[in-house]
Design a protein around this motif. Structure first.
Motif: not given
Length: 514
Positions: A25-27, A33-36, A170-174, A183-185
């Motif tokens: 999910l992160i990928a 990129g720079p955020a990753a 995963i919860g934070g991303l969703v 998404a990164v925050h």
């Protein structure tokens, strides 16, 4: 010991599989990129201190003290040892967390100096690290609770806790888009929530085990002084791999954008067998060896060490061969979607192949280290570790020019083997590692079985995966077929070469049923 290894390994495997879902999910959301890059650096800082001081040095020093006190003086004295450590650890970690948040720009300048050439990426990394760093304080307290539970021969809760980390991320991303967050925050706040969840779970588990801990005023008792003396060198002795990975990040920060992300994704795949086998065996071995050493049973300690080496290598050697040969299809299936393009897949696969070469070395180091720590010797491994860190830096600088980020992974792999070899030789010279005839027969047969499996994986990859990976919907099936071929061939070769004895396995299963 094997039962405890399987308990820890089973929960670790569940966590790693869930971690793959998280990284997929992160990928897809961040790519390379720079955020990753900024998020992985922000995550690396608390993770580095957690593995170095919390899980590494603290566990190496605390578990033998706690297990020894429990065996020799009973639960009350063991509880006093744990409570004294808890009080000092909490005060120290709170101070470290406050200082780190305050001086995060300066800390980030040391961790990722190459980011200073990109002010936007540097500022984002500082912001994210301030959110994630409190995770360190909570997770180091979790390490203390885990040490108490491991000393009591209760491994399940501590091994299950990392599952919460993946669930929280995963919860934070969703939830990020629901809360109007980038998404990164969402990922960064998920890290902080994970630390709180694991702390609550483990504190409950310790109380349920009948040893609830109070929080006394911090005092430098004799036990705490001994703990701190052992933690200093243990921080380097137990954490040489983590120090080398931190060096990798520092050097990779000067490479073109995406290098840190490539190394992160490759290391995540490599961490599956390393975490399931290396960490599990090391975790279960330390309290067992500590009790045997405390009882003066040198023969049992030697036998335990040999069987731990066998068990660790049994799946690590074929895993290393499989990851190195099938790196591209594995990375392609796991991460090749969304913002993660074909060039990112190729770059990550190359790093994974390099990391995989060092996998047995990483695991052996985790098996050898308890041989020192169980005897209260945290100073000897530091002498090996200092040389390995220097070697890793030299190799990184030498290989980064011709090989880029892959040179960083190659340097870490080579250093892992040198570290394991030096630790094993040191134990052997002290008479604390004496390979028996069974281990001597096991290793060459295992290598031969892994070579047969590697050849089969290479042939099957050309016949199965390469023909199907471009067909939408068939990639996962093709990878599953490739893994099935690898497992079947290795099992057959292992039985044919008598790497494993079926009679011994049947006897073990009969005893378990009885």
């Amino acid at each position: 010991m094997i039962r405890n290894v399987l308990t820890v390994g089973g929960w670790t495997a569940a966590s790693r599989v869930l971690g793959f879902l998280r990284d997929i999910l992160i990928a897809a959301a961040l790519g390379a990129g720079p955020a990753a890059d900024a998020f992985f650096v922000a995550l690396k800082l608390p993770n580095f201190f957690r593995r170095l001081f919390g899980e590494g040095a603290f566990s190496a020093a605390f578990v033998p003290l706690f297990a020894g006190a429990l065996a020799a003086e009973g639960r009350d004295q063991a509880r006093r040892v744990a409570e004294g450590a808890l009080a000092v650890l909490l005060v120290s970690l709170a101070a470290l967390t406050a200082l780190a948040i305050l001086f995060m720009p300066q800390a980030m300048g040391l961790l990722a100096p190459g980011f200073r050439n990109d002010p936007e990426r540097f500022a984002l990394a500082v912001e994210l690290a301030r959110i994630t760093f409190p995770y360190l304080m909570l997770i180091c307290l979790v390490a203390l609770f885990s040490g108490v539970l491991n000393g009591l021969d209760r491994f399940a809760a501590a091994a299950a806790a990392p599952v919460l980390f993946n669930v929280a991320l995963i919860g934070g991303l969703v939830l990020a888009p629901v809360l109007a967050l980038p998404a990164v925050h969402g990922l960064a706040w998920g890290v902080a929530a994970a630390g709180l969840g694991q702390f609550l779970l483990l504190s409950w588990a310790v109380a349920a085990a009948g040893l609830p801990l109070r929080l006394p005023l911090p005092r430098l008792t004799p036990e705490v002084r001994l703990l701190l003396r052992r933690m200093g060198p243990g921080a380097i002795g137990a954490g040489v791999t983590q120090i080398n990975l931190m060096v990798d990040v520092i050097i990779a920060s000067f490479l073109p954008q995406g290098a840190i992300a490539f190394l992160y994704y490759a290391d995540r795949v490599n961490q599956l067998p390393l975490g399931v086998l290396g960490t599990a065996v090391g975790t279960a071995l330390l309290p067992a060896l500590s009790r045997q050493v405390r009882a003066g049973d040198a023969t049992a300690a030697l036998a335990t060490q040999n069987r731990a080496i066998e068990f660790a290598l049994l799946l690590t050697v074929p895993a290393a061969a499989g990851l190195a040969i099938a790196a591209w299809p594995i990375v392609h299936v796991l991460f090749g979607r969304g913002a993660f393009g074909a060039e990112d897949v190729a770059a990550t696969a190359a790093a994974l192949a390099a990391y995989a070469v060092g996998l047995p070395g990483y695991v052996l180091a985790k098996v050898f280290a308890p041989g020192f720590f169980a005897r209260g010797d945290t100073a000897s491994p530091v002498k090996v570790a200092v040389g390995c860190v220097a070697l890793n830096i030299a190799l990184c600088l030498a290989l980064i020019g011709p090989f880029g980020h892959v040179g960083v992974a190659m340097a870490t792999a080579i250093t892992g083997w040198v570290n394991a070899g030096a630790l094993g030789a040191w134990l052997w010279r002290q008479g604390r590692l004496v390979p028996d005839g069974r281990l001597g027969r096991f290793v060459p047969r295992l290598v031969a079985a892994a070579a047969v499996m590697g050849a089969a994986v290479w042939a099957a990859q050309a016949a199965i995966f390469d023909a199907l990976f471009q067909v939408q919907g068939y990639r996962w099936g093709a990878l599953a077929a490739l893994l099935a071929v690898a497992g079947a061939v290795f099992a057959g070769a292992a039985l044919a070469l008598r790497v494993a004895d079926p009679r011994e396995l049947r006897g073990y299963l009969r005893r378990r049923r009885a």
